[in-house]
Design a protein around this motif. Sequence first.
Motif, mmCIF file in Angstrom:
data_model
loop_
_atom_site.group_PDB
_atom_site.id
_atom_site.type_symbol
_atom_site.label_atom_id
_atom_site.label_comp_id
_atom_site.label_asym_id
_atom_site.label_seq_id
_atom_site.Cartn_x
_atom_site.Cartn_y
_atom_site.Cartn_z
ATOM 1 N N HIS A 1 12.681 43.153 62.059
ATOM 2 C CA HIS A 1 13.128 44.361 62.993
ATOM 3 C C HIS A 1 12.872 45.641 62.156
ATOM 4 O O HIS A 1 12.439 46.511 62.732
ATOM 5 N N ARG A 2 13.306 45.681 61.025
ATOM 6 C CA ARG A 2 13.225 46.839 60.034
ATOM 7 C C ARG A 2 11.620 46.925 59.772
ATOM 8 O O ARG A 2 11.313 48.319 59.776
ATOM 9 N N ARG B 1 21.774 39.432 64.051
ATOM 10 C CA ARG B 1 20.732 38.868 63.761
ATOM 11 C C ARG B 1 20.669 37.945 62.679
ATOM 12 O O ARG B 1 21.408 38.229 61.792
ATOM 13 N N GLU C 1 16.374 40.415 61.106
ATOM 14 C CA GLU C 1 16.636 41.943 60.588
ATOM 15 C C GLU C 1 15.517 42.365 59.791
ATOM 16 O O GLU C 1 14.962 43.473 59.867
ATOM 17 N N ALA D 1 24.418 43.330 63.100
ATOM 18 C CA ALA D 1 23.765 43.461 64.136
ATOM 19 C C ALA D 1 23.517 42.340 65.056
ATOM 20 O O ALA D 1 22.516 42.113 65.942
ATOM 21 N N GLU E 1 23.976 43.679 56.906
ATOM 22 C CA GLU E 1 23.353 44.343 58.080
ATOM 23 C C GLU E 1 22.836 43.537 59.159
ATOM 24 O O GLU E 1 23.176 43.705 60.297
ATOM 25 N N ALA E 2 22.264 42.381 58.785
ATOM 26 C CA ALA E 2 22.085 41.509 59.905
ATOM 27 C C ALA E 2 23.218 40.696 60.553
ATOM 28 O O ALA E 2 23.048 40.456 61.806
#
Length: 52
Positions: A36-37, A28, A33, A26, A22-23
């Motif tokens: 951010h979450r 990141r 990440e 994105a 996911e990072a």
Amino acid sequence: MDEEKRITLRLPADLHAWLAVEAKSARRSLNSEIVHRLEAEREAVAAGDASP
């Protein structure tokens, strides 16, 4: 952030792998990440959007 704290975080391997993907998607770092979450969740809770 006014101040940063360093912590050691243990994650299950599958969660770590998912967050890393996911990072990367994105653009990141893994740390960014996670931050951010967590910040998004904090905002949702403050707005009353999160269920208990």
